[in-house]
Design an enzyme around this catalytic site. Structure first.
Site, PDB file in Angstrom:
ATOM      1  N   GLU A 275       0.835  -1.196   0.000  1.00 51.68           N
ATOM      2  CA  GLU A 275       0.000   0.000   0.000  1.00 51.68           C
ATOM      3  C   GLU A 275       0.875   1.253   0.000  1.00 51.68           C
ATOM      4  O   GLU A 275       1.831   1.354   0.764  1.00 51.68           O
ATOM      5  CB  GLU A 275      -0.881  -0.018   1.252  1.00 51.68           C
ATOM      6  CG  GLU A 275      -1.764   1.205   1.428  1.00 51.68           C
ATOM      7  CD  GLU A 275      -2.520   1.188   2.742  1.00 51.68           C
ATOM      8  OE1 GLU A 275      -3.464   1.991   2.895  1.00 51.68           O
ATOM      9  OE2 GLU A 275      -2.181   0.373   3.627  1.00 51.68           O
ATOM     10  N   LYS A 341      -9.584   1.696  -3.214  1.00 55.06           N
ATOM     11  CA  LYS A 341     -10.056   1.200  -1.923  1.00 55.06           C
ATOM     12  C   LYS A 341     -11.461   1.708  -1.645  1.00 55.06           C
ATOM     13  O   LYS A 341     -11.740   2.899  -1.769  1.00 55.06           O
ATOM     14  CB  LYS A 341      -9.100   1.636  -0.815  1.00 55.06           C
ATOM     15  CG  LYS A 341      -9.421   1.026   0.548  1.00 55.06           C
ATOM     16  CD  LYS A 341      -8.380   1.426   1.588  1.00 55.06           C
ATOM     17  CE  LYS A 341      -8.648   0.754   2.925  1.00 55.06           C
ATOM     18  NZ  LYS A 341      -7.655   1.151   3.951  1.00 55.06           N
ATOM     19  N   CYS A 391      -5.212  -2.983   2.863  1.00 48.16           N
ATOM     20  CA  CYS A 391      -5.115  -2.884   4.314  1.00 48.16           C
ATOM     21  C   CYS A 391      -6.314  -3.556   4.974  1.00 48.16           C
ATOM     22  O   CYS A 391      -6.569  -4.723   4.742  1.00 48.16           O
ATOM     23  CB  CYS A 391      -4.943  -1.433   4.739  1.00 48.16           C
ATOM     24  SG  CYS A 391      -4.264  -1.288   6.423  1.00 48.16           S
TER      25      CYS A 391
END
Length: 539
Positions: A275, A341, A391
């Site tokens: 990330e 995301k 994440c």
């Protein structure tokens, strides 16, 4: 006078008893979080939960709510204390305010458990059905924590069971179903210990016997719902950039150079960088390292090579996203594969309404991202469909399951890219690894994890860690991944209904218990009303 002294003594003993109960449930709530990092201790959460049930059955509803709230608050503080590191060390929040924020979050999220404790103490009947009632209430409390206000389901009870016998239930009912089974087991143990004379002596075995039959059925039921879709060589990068250096201009060029070199030198196959491995928006990157993306595109345009790279996309005027860019020969240079995301972290990635004042107290760059779509297409390479997630998105198995609604387009491999550098050398790293393992158990897909500081690892479709890098070391890890086709029962029903099938079943159990309670109360009122009338007639 003697009566006054007696009342005062009872009041004093009641306060002492409450204080003792509170101290014990706080200690047990905190202690059980050890099982999330030391998975061999998987019986510990069941044992602490059994103690909580024991106390709930011996107290009034209001006190039961308080004890449940204390248990939940201690559990979440001990399980997520590392939020303090991100808030104070890297976010610049004063230490007292950071401590208060961690406690306040844990306390607020434990209100659901307090409501469950109140309802259990109110509606239980001292019968075998109490086991189902407690399991249903527990499931509803955990589901509320997972869904309300975007959710924060870290250290959900089932994550402590990735190496336990109950892990066999993951492809059937998922992590929240496992949590409900743990709650049922804890309540069944209490029901057995309380026992009873005569008929009650036999009835105390009913819940335990039922759970034993269920456990036997799970152990005998089919476990492999998937089949191999072929092998894929994968290289994972662990950049190990300290969070306080990640956006520091003095270190950016050196860190970027290592990342680019590692990607270029990766063997043929898929290379995955963490990330925000490239922590700059496109315009910033063009100024600092012109030609970087063009060089990567050219390299991965070669046959047999592909890459997934974490990078923010967009600009400050139109907004930006926390994204993964995919590069391969099958993708035109003018339109890279892009995954944005969707499930953003409150305060770190989006600002909840009314809390801008709080985020302005911290120093978090790129702290207000736009959201991506829930079920984007996978990245296709080497005969596999690779589904990125970023994440803590892998906490939401029901959202990952939405990608299985069309079996022909379902992922064969999951790729998690993370940056837990925000949380230092803490329990967040092994906890997150076990969360990824639970997703592999639920969906029976391998999960490859490329992280900044750890845990960078290969997890197979059975939830087994096949290889991993030591935390807080810069390095590269290469292995061959066995992609999978097929759909687990959990993936099938969660793709179509999210968590609502479980929630609906739990609501039916709770509604039935509430209706029975009301019927019992009305029957007692009627009986009291009839008694004087019967006495008058007999007189």
């Amino acid at each position: 006078m003697r009566l006054i002294r007696s009342r005062a003594e009872r009041h004093r003993r009641g306060r002492l008893g409450l204080a003792l109960d509170a101290a014990v449930v706080v200690a047990l709530g905190a202690l059980q979080t050890l099982a999330y990092t030391h998975t061999a201790w998987w019986p510990l959460p069941i044992a602490t939960l059994a103690w909580l049930v024991w106390r709930l059955e011996a107290t009034a509803p209001v006190r039961a709510a308080l004890l449940s709230w204390l248990y939940g608050t201690a559990w979440l503080v001990a399980g997520t204390w590392w939020l303090y590191i991100s808030l104070h060390r890297y976010g610049g929040l004063p230490a007292p305010l950071a401590v208060t924020a961690v406690w306040a979050l844990s306390a607020a999220l434990s209100i659901y458990l307090a409501l469950a404790g109140w309802a259990y103490a109110r509606w239980r009947r001292g019968a075998p059905g109490d086991v189902a009632l407690f399991a249903a209430l527990w499931l509803l409390a955990e589901a509320a924590r997972a869904l309300v206000f975007t959710g924060f389901p870290w250290v959900a009870l089932g994550y402590s069971q990735v190496d336990a016998p109950l892990a066999a239930a993951a492809p059937w009912v998922g992590v929240y179903g496992i949590g409900a089974l743990m709650a049922a087991l804890a309540a069944a143990v209490v029901r057995w210990l309380r026992g009873g004379a005569g008929k009650g002596q036999a009835r105390r075995w009913v819940p335990l016997a039922g759970l034993l039959v269920l456990a036997t059925a799970l152990s005998l039921a089919p476990r492999d719902f998937t089949r191999s879709s072929g092998a894929l060589p994968v290289t994972l990068l662990q950049t190990n950039v300290p969070q306080d250096q990640k956006f520091d201009a003095a270190h950016l060029e050196q860190n970027l150079s290592w990342t680019v070199d590692a990607l270029m030198n990766a063997p043929p196959g898929l290379a995955v960088a963490p990330e925000t491995a490239v922590p700059l928006l496109p315009s910033q990157l063009a100024d600092l390292a012109p030609g970087l993306w063009e060089g990567l595109r050219s390299h991965f345009a070669q046959a047999g090579r592909a890459a997934l790279v974490g990078v923010p996309l967009g600009d400050f005027d139109r907004g930006y996203t926390n994204s993964v860019v995919g590069l391969s020969a099958s993708i035109p240079a003018t339109s890279d594969y892009r995954y944005d995301k969707h499930h953003l972290v409150p305060f770190g990635e989006f600002i909840p309404t009314g809390f801008r004042w709080f985020t302005q107290l911290m120093e978090i760059p790129l702290g207000d991202f736009n959201r991506g779509v829930v079920d984007p297409p996978s990245f296709e390479f080497g005969g596999q469909r690779i589904a990125p997630n970023i994440c803590y998105e892998d906490l939401y198995g029901e959202e990952l399951a939405r990608r299985f609604e069309d079996p022909a387009q379902a992922p064969t491999v999951f790729a998690n890219v993370s940056n837990l550098g925000w949380f230092g050398d803490s329990s967040a790293l092994p906890q997150h690894l076990n969360i990824s393992r639970m997703r592999s158990l639920e969906l029976q897909r391998p999960m490859v994890r490329a992280t900044n500081t750890g845990a960078t690892a290969f997890i197979d479709h059975r939830g087994v860690v096949m290889a991993r890098l030591p935390a807080f070391e810069r390095g590269v890890l290469t292995a061959t991944v066995d992609g999978r086709n097929g759909t687990t029962p959990f993936a099938w029903w969660a793709a179509r209904g999210g968590l609502w099938p479980l929630i609906g079943l739990a609501l039916l159990v709770v509604a039935a218990a509430a209706l029975r309670f009301n019927a019992d109360v009305n029957a007692k009122i009627d009986a009291k009303g009839r008694a004087p009338a019967d006495a008058a007639r007999s007189g």
